[in-house]
Each structure stands twice: as C-alpha cells, then as structure tokens.
Design a protein around this motif. Structure first.
Motif, mmCIF file in Angstrom:
data_model
loop_
_atom_site.group_PDB
_atom_site.id
_atom_site.type_symbol
_atom_site.label_atom_id
_atom_site.label_comp_id
_atom_site.label_asym_id
_atom_site.label_seq_id
_atom_site.Cartn_x
_atom_site.Cartn_y
_atom_site.Cartn_z
ATOM 1 N N UNK A 29 -30.077 -34.397 -23.531
ATOM 2 C CA UNK A 29 -29.729 -33.321 -22.603
ATOM 3 C C UNK A 29 -30.517 -33.449 -21.291
ATOM 4 N N UNK A 30 -29.805 -33.319 -20.165
ATOM 5 C CA UNK A 30 -30.443 -33.349 -18.852
ATOM 6 C C UNK A 30 -30.740 -34.740 -18.322
ATOM 7 N N UNK A 31 -30.372 -35.766 -19.097
ATOM 8 C CA UNK A 31 -30.682 -37.139 -18.673
ATOM 9 C C UNK A 31 -29.521 -37.753 -17.902
ATOM 10 N N UNK A 32 -29.798 -38.864 -17.247
ATOM 11 C CA UNK A 32 -28.747 -39.652 -16.598
ATOM 12 C C UNK A 32 -28.744 -41.039 -17.235
ATOM 13 N N UNK A 33 -27.603 -41.391 -17.818
ATOM 14 C CA UNK A 33 -27.444 -42.693 -18.468
ATOM 15 C C UNK A 33 -26.514 -43.556 -17.631
ATOM 16 N N UNK A 34 -26.981 -44.732 -17.240
ATOM 17 C CA UNK A 34 -26.148 -45.687 -16.517
ATOM 18 C C UNK A 34 -25.495 -46.650 -17.501
ATOM 19 N N UNK A 35 -24.206 -46.921 -17.297
ATOM 20 C CA UNK A 35 -23.467 -47.846 -18.153
ATOM 21 C C UNK A 35 -23.008 -49.014 -17.295
ATOM 22 N N UNK A 36 -23.461 -50.211 -17.645
ATOM 23 C CA UNK A 36 -23.094 -51.393 -16.856
ATOM 24 C C UNK A 36 -22.500 -52.463 -17.772
ATOM 25 N N UNK A 37 -21.953 -53.487 -17.138
ATOM 26 C CA UNK A 37 -21.377 -54.599 -17.891
ATOM 27 C C UNK A 37 -20.219 -55.206 -17.126
ATOM 28 N N UNK A 38 -19.858 -56.446 -17.466
ATOM 29 C CA UNK A 38 -18.800 -57.149 -16.730
ATOM 30 C C UNK A 38 -17.439 -56.467 -16.853
ATOM 31 N N UNK A 209 -27.401 -48.574 -20.554
ATOM 32 C CA UNK A 209 -26.848 -49.397 -21.633
ATOM 33 C C UNK A 209 -25.946 -50.454 -21.014
ATOM 34 N N UNK A 210 -25.928 -51.611 -21.645
ATOM 35 C CA UNK A 210 -25.132 -52.730 -21.148
ATOM 36 C C UNK A 210 -24.058 -53.072 -22.165
ATOM 37 N N UNK A 211 -22.801 -53.045 -21.722
ATOM 38 C CA UNK A 211 -21.681 -53.454 -22.571
ATOM 39 C C UNK A 211 -21.306 -54.892 -22.231
ATOM 40 N N UNK A 212 -20.957 -55.633 -23.252
ATOM 41 C CA UNK A 212 -20.375 -56.960 -23.051
ATOM 42 C C UNK A 212 -19.422 -57.220 -24.207
ATOM 43 N N UNK A 213 -18.179 -57.510 -23.870
ATOM 44 C CA UNK A 213 -17.141 -57.768 -24.878
ATOM 45 C C UNK A 213 -17.141 -56.709 -25.987
#
Ligand SMILES: Nc1ncnc2c1ncn2[C@@H]1O[C@H](COP(=O)(O)OP(=O)(O)OP(=O)(O)O)[C@@H](O)[C@H]1O
Ligand SMILES: [Mg+2]
Length: 243
Positions: A29-38, A209-213
């Motif tokens: 709660x109250x956080x900022x989550x960045x989601x990255x990946x190709x 968090x980093x997504x890949x495939x």
C-alpha cells in the motif's frame, strides 16, 4: 506491511504463446512499482489479467485481501482498481471536462457530485486551461493528462498505468513524472506503472519488476535491478542507449 495486490502463480497463454508464466507479485500500500521488460514480454497482458479484461488460465489475484480472479473489469474497478490504456480512447466529440464527468459518473452518484470530482481531478492533473476544449482537438500531451484525469475521476486506490509517457517528447515527460509523484501523495494512491523510459522508472519506483517472455526474471530496488546482469542481457542492453 499491507499489500493492496497479491498475485499468485498466474499464467496465461494465447494459442501456445505463453504470455504469462507463474507470475507472483505483491504490491505494498502506498508504494510505486515500476514494471519493465522488452516488447511482448507480457506487461500489458499482466495488467489485463489483474484488471479483469482477461481471465488467467491458472492462479489467483487478490485486491485489498479479496479474491478478484476472473471478475469483470467493472467489478474490479468498483473494488478500487483503475487503469489507463496503452491506446487512449476518450469520447472525441465531448470536451475534456465532459469526458472526466462521464468517468466520474461510472462510480455512481449524481451529476453534481461527478462534476465536483471532475473539477478536483482537472485541477490536480493540470488540465485547467483546456478542460473545455473538444477532446478530438487535443494534442498527445493533453490527451495523456485527460486519460489520467478520467481514471482518477473514478477514485481508484490502486492505479495501473500502461506507458503513460509513450508518444511524449522528452521535455513533456518530466512534468508528467512529477505529476505522478504528486498524485501518490495527494490522492494516497498505490501505483503500478509499465514504462520503457528508464529515467522515469528510476525517479518514481520504490521497487521494480522485470518481465521477459512472460516471466518475472528480476525484482527489487531499482538500483539493484538495473545493475543485474540478467536484466541487462534481457532488456537494458538494447534499451539504455535510446532511453
Ligand atoms: N489478445 C491477444 N491475443 C493473442 N496474443 C496476444 C494477445 N495479447 C497479447 N498477446 C501476445 O502475448 C505476448 C505478450 O504481449 P503483451 O502485449 O502483454 O506484451 P508487452 O510486454 O505489453 O509489450 P509492449 O512493451 O510491446 O507493450 C505477445 O507475444 C503478444 O503477441
Ligand atoms: Mg504493452
């Protein structure tokens, strides 16, 4: 520590394409989550699954402690989750203000209350000077703010943002990034945002968090994640020079 969102073992395939595989994630709660990946890593599919636009093949999604897996987008929105779309779609013939009021009305209540909420978010998102312009006449930077204002008008507690900076020239990006930081404070929001612009990811994220495939290949503090050789290999190696 309170989690607003808990994702467990979520998988989603499209005719043999594993868009998401065993995704597990908590958002505090109250956080900022960045989601990255190709491109094609599954980031938008992840949003679609948690916001109810797609049903996962396996796994569960909990929002504020309630199981919302497979619920309709409408129900998920009512439970407090808002989202912006990679492609913006306001009603073009309406003014920006009318679009925001229409969004506010989806939360119920009368027109007067919706208009009041619209005024608040028009002010908060810096739309004041052009709020009465017809949406079709707006340029990209204004449309981005309108998209933000529309979702904020529904008073979400958790907001998902899919590439809100895409299409903006560099000088237009920083004010939007600062606006997001401000909105977290003012509106008490929790934010999850997908973004390719690494400067914004580093400025805003408490964690990344980093997504890949379809898989989460790394997660943690922004500085640790961008220094991770696995992340550099999968994503940052190609992205950093242009970011
Ligand atoms: N509705 C759909 N039907 C079929 N395949 C889909 C669908 N949505 C996504 N996919 C596929 O799932 C994979 C993940 O796509 P997704 O749009 O989630 O990626 P992304 O990480 O958001 O990419 P980008 O950074 O380009 O926006 C891709 O292979 C994509 O082609
Ligand atoms: Mg996407």
């Amino acid at each position: 520590m309170n989690n607003v969102l808990e994702v467990r073992d979520v998988s989603k395939s499209f005719r043999g394409v594993h868009a998401l595989s065993d995704v597990e994630l908590d958002v505090e709660e109250g956080s900022i989550l960045g989601v990255i990946g190709p491109n094609g890593a599954g980031k938008t599919t992840f949003f679609n699954v948690i916001a109810g636009a797609l049903k996962p093949d396996t796994g569960r999604v909990h929002l504020f402690g309630k199981d919302i897996t497979g619920h309709s987008p409408h129900r998920v929105a009512h439970a407090g989750m808002g989202r912006t779309f990679q492609l913006m779609r306001p009603f073009g013939s309406m003014t920006a203000r009318e679009n925001v009021i229409t969004a506010a009305l989806t939360r119920g209540g009368n027109h007067r209350a919706a208009a009041r909420r619209a005024d608040e978010v028009i002010e908060a998102t810096g739309m004041g000077t052009w709020a009465d312009a017809v949406s079709d006449s707006l340029h990209t930077a204004a449309l981005k703010r309108l998209e933000l204002a529309r979702v904020l008008a529904t008073s979400p507690r958790l907001l998902l943002l899919d590439e809100v900076l895409a299409g903006l020239v560099p000088s237009e990006r920083a004010p939007v990034v600062e606006l997001l930081a401000e909105l977290r404070e003012k509106e008490g929001l929790t934010l999850v945002f997908v973004e390719h612009i690494m400067q914004a990811v580093m400025r805003l994220s408490d964690s990344v968090v980093v997504f890949d495939r379809g898989r989460i290949i790394a997660s943690g503090a922004p500085a640790d994640v961008v220094a991770d050789p696995v992340v550099i290999e999968a994503y940052l190696g190609q992205e950093l020079p242009g970011a």
